[in-house]
Design a protein around this motif. Structure first.
Motif, PDB file in Angstrom:
ATOM      1  N   MET A   1     -15.790  62.892  64.592  1.00 46.17           N
ATOM      2  CA  MET A   1     -16.712  62.189  63.700  1.00 46.17           C
ATOM      3  C   MET A   1     -16.207  62.239  62.255  1.00 46.17           C
ATOM      4  N   GLU A   2     -15.861  63.413  61.773  1.00 45.12           N
ATOM      5  CA  GLU A   2     -15.394  63.561  60.395  1.00 45.12           C
ATOM      6  C   GLU A   2     -14.064  62.828  60.207  1.00 45.12           C
ATOM      7  N   ASN A   3     -13.213  62.866  61.231  1.00 50.50           N
ATOM      8  CA  ASN A   3     -11.934  62.172  61.164  1.00 50.50           C
ATOM      9  C   ASN A   3     -12.150  60.664  61.060  1.00 50.50           C
ATOM     10  N   ASP A   4     -13.120  60.150  61.799  1.00 45.05           N
ATOM     11  CA  ASP A   4     -13.447  58.725  61.758  1.00 45.05           C
ATOM     12  C   ASP A   4     -13.957  58.336  60.374  1.00 45.05           C
ATOM     13  N   ARG A   5     -14.741  59.189  59.781  1.00 44.47           N
ATOM     14  CA  ARG A   5     -15.275  58.939  58.436  1.00 44.47           C
ATOM     15  C   ARG A   5     -14.133  58.901  57.416  1.00 44.47           C
ATOM     16  N   LEU A   6     -13.213  59.847  57.531  1.00 43.79           N
ATOM     17  CA  LEU A   6     -12.058  59.884  56.639  1.00 43.79           C
ATOM     18  C   LEU A   6     -11.214  58.625  56.809  1.00 43.79           C
ATOM     19  N   GLU A   7     -11.016  58.211  58.056  1.00 45.52           N
ATOM     20  CA  GLU A   7     -10.231  57.013  58.328  1.00 45.52           C
ATOM     21  C   GLU A   7     -10.870  55.786  57.685  1.00 45.52           C
ATOM     22  N   ARG A   8     -12.167  55.652  57.788  1.00 48.99           N
ATOM     23  CA  ARG A   8     -12.860  54.511  57.181  1.00 48.99           C
ATOM     24  C   ARG A   8     -12.746  54.536  55.660  1.00 48.99           C
ATOM     25  N   CYS A   9     -12.862  55.711  55.084  1.00 48.85           N
ATOM     26  CA  CYS A   9     -12.738  55.824  53.628  1.00 48.85           C
ATOM     27  C   CYS A   9     -11.324  55.462  53.175  1.00 48.85           C
ATOM     28  N   LEU A  10     -10.320  55.893  53.933  1.00 47.19           N
ATOM     29  CA  LEU A  10      -8.943  55.532  53.604  1.00 47.19           C
ATOM     30  C   LEU A  10      -8.729  54.028  53.730  1.00 47.19           C
ATOM     31  N   LEU A  11      -9.255  53.442  54.795  1.00 44.04           N
ATOM     32  CA  LEU A  11      -9.151  51.994  54.958  1.00 44.04           C
ATOM     33  C   LEU A  11      -9.734  51.283  53.738  1.00 44.04           C
TER      34      LEU A  11
END
Length: 118
Positions: A1-11
């Protein structure tokens, strides 16, 4: 979940400027401010479905761009490699002394500053 959030923020950080103003605004509020779709809808004066459509389309577009360019992938690899080099230099500095140690620490500091820029 946290990794997905980080990925979206990077995108969003990398490709947000390529989105429409409405898509970018919805994504910033949802990803960065952690507002719910309902809260965003109320704030922007659009429907919850409208917010969801903007976020979904924007995320899809940003993932497509990343798949084509690989900028985030290269960014992450570069940052990881800089971290490993910095760790090796720190160990080397512990085993050195005098001018050699100062030079190693100077190079390590330079790499650490590069990590902040990357």
């Amino acid at each position: 979940m946290e990794n997905d959030r980080l990925e979206r923020c990077l995108l969003l950080d990398f490709y947000g400027e390529l989105l429409t103003d409405k898509q970018r605004e919805c994504c910033e509020l949802h990803f960065n401010e952690d507002l719910s779709l309902g809260e965003i809808a109320e704030q922007l004066g659009i429907s919850r479905q409208g917010v969801w459509d903007n976020v979904r389309r924007a995320e899809s577009a940003m993932r497509d761009i990343e798949n084509k360019t690989g900028l985030i992938r290269r960014f992450s690899r570069t940052r990881d490699r800089l971290e490993k080099v910095s760790e090796k230099l720190a160990r080397l500095a512990e085993q050195s002394e005098g001018e050699t140690r100062k030079m190693i620490e100077s190079v390590k500091d330079e790499i650490d500053s590069m990590k902040l820029e990357v």
